[in-house]
Write an enzyme that holds these catalytic residues in place. Structure first.
Site, PDB file in Angstrom:
ATOM      1  N   GLU A   1       5.172  -4.475  12.112  1.00  7.52           N
ATOM      2  CA  GLU A   1       4.218  -3.404  11.832  1.00  7.52           C
ATOM      3  C   GLU A   1       2.900  -4.192  11.066  1.00  7.52           C
ATOM      4  OE1 GLU A   1       4.977  -0.581  13.168  1.00  7.52           O
ATOM      5  OE2 GLU A   1       6.885  -0.796  13.608  1.00  7.52           O
TER       6      GLU A   1
ATOM      7  N   ASN B   1       0.636  -1.292   0.111  1.00  7.56           N
ATOM      8  CA  ASN B   1       0.141  -0.037   0.036  1.00  7.56           C
ATOM      9  C   ASN B   1       0.827   1.244   0.054  1.00  7.56           C
ATOM     10  OD1 ASN B   1       0.763  -0.756   2.760  1.00  7.56           O
ATOM     11  ND2 ASN B   1      -0.899   0.414   3.661  1.00  7.56           N
TER      12      ASN B   1
ATOM     13  N   CYS C   1      -3.020   1.428   7.006  1.00  7.35           N
ATOM     14  CA  CYS C   1      -3.180   0.460   8.113  1.00  7.35           C
ATOM     15  C   CYS C   1      -3.674   1.371   9.314  1.00  7.35           C
ATOM     16  CB  CYS C   1      -1.625   0.078   8.521  1.00  7.35           C
ATOM     17  SG  CYS C   1      -0.578   1.348   8.634  1.00  7.35           S
TER      18      CYS C   1
HETATM   19  P1  NAD Z   1       0.668  -9.236   3.290  1.00  4.87           P
HETATM   20  O1  NAD Z   1       1.015  -9.614   4.639  1.00  4.87           O
HETATM   21  O2  NAD Z   1      -0.268  -9.882   2.357  1.00  4.87           O
HETATM   22  O3  NAD Z   1       2.095  -9.198   2.596  1.00  4.87           O
HETATM   23  C1  NAD Z   1       3.278  -8.205   3.155  1.00  4.87           C
HETATM   24  C2  NAD Z   1       4.100  -8.669   2.497  1.00  4.87           C
HETATM   25  O4  NAD Z   1       4.484 -10.032   3.020  1.00  4.87           O
HETATM   26  C3  NAD Z   1       4.577  -8.825   0.988  1.00  4.87           C
HETATM   27  O5  NAD Z   1       5.661  -8.494   0.534  1.00  4.87           O
HETATM   28  C4  NAD Z   1       4.248 -10.241   0.722  1.00  4.87           C
HETATM   29  O6  NAD Z   1       4.847 -10.687  -0.394  1.00  4.87           O
HETATM   30  C5  NAD Z   1       4.976 -10.928   1.894  1.00  4.87           C
HETATM   31  N1  NAD Z   1       4.403 -12.269   2.312  1.00  4.87           N
HETATM   32  C6  NAD Z   1       3.337 -12.950   1.911  1.00  4.87           C
HETATM   33  N2  NAD Z   1       3.198 -14.266   2.552  1.00  4.87           N
HETATM   34  C7  NAD Z   1       4.770 -14.266   3.269  1.00  4.87           C
HETATM   35  C8  NAD Z   1       5.057 -15.532   3.920  1.00  4.87           C
HETATM   36  N3  NAD Z   1       4.297 -16.419   3.959  1.00  4.87           N
HETATM   37  N4  NAD Z   1       6.253 -15.295   4.397  1.00  4.87           N
HETATM   38  C9  NAD Z   1       7.191 -13.867   4.136  1.00  4.87           C
HETATM   39  N5  NAD Z   1       6.323 -13.106   3.429  1.00  4.87           N
HETATM   40  C10 NAD Z   1       5.202 -13.165   2.849  1.00  4.87           C
HETATM   41  O7  NAD Z   1       0.050  -7.505   3.539  1.00  4.87           O
HETATM   42  P2  NAD Z   1      -0.523  -6.741   2.206  1.00  4.87           P
HETATM   43  O8  NAD Z   1      -1.585  -6.979   1.802  1.00  4.87           O
HETATM   44  O9  NAD Z   1       0.877  -6.382   1.132  1.00  4.87           O
HETATM   45  O10 NAD Z   1      -0.726  -5.155   3.234  1.00  4.87           O
HETATM   46  C11 NAD Z   1      -1.699  -5.090   3.948  1.00  4.87           C
HETATM   47  C12 NAD Z   1      -1.352  -5.253   5.669  1.00  4.87           C
HETATM   48  O11 NAD Z   1      -0.299  -4.410   5.828  1.00  4.87           O
HETATM   49  C13 NAD Z   1      -2.397  -4.719   6.235  1.00  4.87           C
HETATM   50  O12 NAD Z   1      -2.997  -5.696   7.283  1.00  4.87           O
HETATM   51  C14 NAD Z   1      -2.141  -3.578   6.893  1.00  4.87           C
HETATM   52  O13 NAD Z   1      -2.692  -2.988   7.978  1.00  4.87           O
HETATM   53  C15 NAD Z   1      -0.654  -3.860   7.007  1.00  4.87           C
HETATM   54  N6  NAD Z   1       0.233  -2.403   7.187  1.00  4.87           N
HETATM   55  C16 NAD Z   1       0.799  -2.304   8.331  1.00  4.87           C
HETATM   56  C17 NAD Z   1       1.549  -0.901   8.329  1.00  4.87           C
HETATM   57  C18 NAD Z   1       1.993  -0.354   9.716  1.00  4.87           C
HETATM   58  O14 NAD Z   1       2.811   0.316   9.767  1.00  4.87           O
HETATM   59  N7  NAD Z   1       1.661  -1.077  10.728  1.00  4.87           N
HETATM   60  C19 NAD Z   1       1.643  -0.334   7.178  1.00  4.87           C
HETATM   61  C20 NAD Z   1       1.168  -0.493   5.905  1.00  4.87           C
HETATM   62  C21 NAD Z   1       0.472  -2.042   6.045  1.00  4.87           C
END
Ligand code: NAD
Length: 477
Positions: A252, A156, A286
């Protein structure tokens, strides 16, 4: 139709080389749904090579002042190419161009802040001489890099959140293997080219692209990775925590952010800020406002203003200067958001505005008459939907805000100092924002959640604490 002439190819960035692999993945333009770029998919040996290269690079000199210079230079290059990066964000994320420019500006600031911090990483004096028998000793601590850091980032905010990992990690003297989100990897790869241009020593930054689960597994299985820093969903965060063993982990994660509008609040200001901060980046933030609790005395005025402001938002092509809300990241996310909204409706919620899917778009949606146990309130919706409920008592609303598995940030509109102070003490979050919505962040503040929203803080100064070890040096004279 794919216009192949305009489709760019991107390789992996390993040991200072751009490597194109046999297997590629398509990165879609989220507005047209056409292929915007083809990106290499890493195999296991590429990931191992990246980790080994990062480990070797730790042995080469990279002084704090040189780190400062390189990070400042990349920030300068980013500012000079702001429009180019903003357009990539608008294409790969579907983020409206004005908002995309804001992300590029913030990313440059994150790198500048990291550069500044590189010059002031320090330990403390420790008065060991005050212990009986240690009169002839002196001691101090130094902060040393943790080593090879694997950084995994979400779709995002794919430029600024990448800078929040790479900036502090490099500033602290670490090396980084970055795995950007598969649907939005282009900005990160273009950023690596800027680091190359700025003279980052070879191997300090490695980028491997491909399937998250697969690359994640290879990184987690590699004992030469010393730390994982992850931003993304709680599901993946928990998996990383469980597989990382005794290594450092910073997480995060998500939130179902609440914002409270009290009876004495400036309702015009509250409605205006909430209408922006519920729907920025199509609600895929988020700390996006998801739950709003409004005091019963001001509910009618507030909801009318919120509806009026939300109806003025322009949904459309992210490249247009007029657009406030672009498409969502994937068609299946649009379907999921709609299913949650329809489920809420079937359970008694009223759709005041929106509630409609249109291809990759979901209309900004306001729900009222919601119950706290509906999915739209309880789980993270990560879409342009805000659920508004009524409260009467301060203790009641604090309990309802806290009745969540998450705790990243919350907002509170009030001019009642005693309520603000009570909320500061009792609301279980990493950050409470008074007289603004939950979605307030500047890049040097400590940022991170409690409960299922994660552990560890970002913001360069705070991330550097996570990304260094404190070592004590004792001198026996
Ligand atoms: P996601 O968890 O699907 O993916 C995040 C990353 O993890 C991607 O690079 C993905 O390829 C990787 N990933 C997926 N499966 C994995 C695995 N088994 N092992 C290791 N890596 C893996 O999240 P998303 O859909 O890209 O982002 C949305 C989420 O991120 C929401 O829950 C949002 O709240 C959170 N977010 C949090 C913050 C914060 O600072 N707290 C900021 C932005 C987004």
């Amino acid at each position: 139709m794919v216009n192949t002439a305009s489709v760019k190819q991107y390789g992996l960035y390993v040991d200072g080389e751009w490597i194109e692999t046999k297997k590629e993945m398509n990165v879609l333009d989220k507005y047209t749904q056409e292929t915007a770029a083809k990106v290499s998919v890493a195999e296991k040996h590429h990931v191992d090579q990246a980790v080994q290269g990062a480990k070797q690079a730790l042995k080469t000199s990279f002084s704090p002042y040189t780190r400062y210079e390189v990070l400042m230079k990349v920030a300068e290059l980013l500012v000079a190419r702001k429009e180019e990066f903003a357009q990539v964000l608008a294409i790969e994320v579907g983020k409206p161009i004005r908002e995309s420019r804001g992300e590029v500006e913030r990313a440059a600031q994150t790198l500048q802040l990291s550069a500044e911090e590189a010059k002031r990483i320090h330990g403390d004096g420790v008065p060991v001489e005050s212990a009986a028998g240690s009169e002839n000793r002196m001691a101090f601590t130094v902060r040393v890099p943790v080593g090879v850091i694997a950084a995994i980032t979400p779709f995002n905010v794919p430029l600024n959140l990448v800078c929040h990992k790479i900036g502090p990690a490099l500033a602290a003297g670490n090396t980084v293997v970055l795995k950007p989100a598969e649907v939005t990897p282009i900005c990160a790869l273009k950023l690596a080219a800027l680091f190359q241009e700025a003279g980052l020593p070879t191997g300090r930054l490695q980028i491997v692209t491909g399937d998250g689960e697969q690359i994640g597994t290879w990184l987690l299985d590699n004992p030469d990775v010393n730390m994982f820093t992850f931003t993304g969903s709680p599901r993946v965060g928990e998996l990383i925590r469980s597989k990382a063993g005794l290594r450092k982990v910073a997480l995060e994660l998500g939130n179902n952010s609440a914002t409270v509008v009290h009876s004495d609040a400036n309702i015009e200001q509250a409605a205006s800020l909430i209408s922006q901060k519920s729907f920025n980046n199509a609600g895929q933030v988020c700390i996006s406002v998801q739950r709003v609790y409004v005091h019963q005395e001001v509910y009618t005025t507030f909801i009318e203003k919120l509806k009026e402001k939300t109806q003025q938002l322009v949904v459309g092509n992210p490249m247009s200067e007029e657009t406030d809300i672009g498409p969502m990241i994937r068609l299946k996310e649009v379907e999921r958001v709609d299913a949650w909204v329809q489920e809420a409706k079937s359970q008694g919620a009223i759709i005041e505005v929106g509630g409609k899917a249109n291809g990759s778009f979901y209309a900004p949606t306001i729900l009222t008459n919601v119950k706290d146990n509906m999915k739209v309130c309880r789980q993270e919706i990560f879409g342009p939907v805000v659920a508004v409920a009524i409260y009467t008592e301060i203790d009641e609303v604090i309990a309802r805000v806290n009745d969540s598995e998450y705790g990243l940030q919350a907002g509170l509109f009030t001019n009642d100092l005693s309520f603000a102070m009570k909320a500061a003490r009792e609301i279980e979050v990493g950050g409470l924002i008074v007289n603004d919505a939950s979605a307030y962040r500047v890049d040097h503040m400590p940022y991170g959640g409690v409960k299922n929203s994660g552990s560890g803080k970002e913001g360069p100064k705070y991330a550097i604490e996570e990304m260094t070890e404190e070592r004590i040096i004792v001198l026996n004279l």
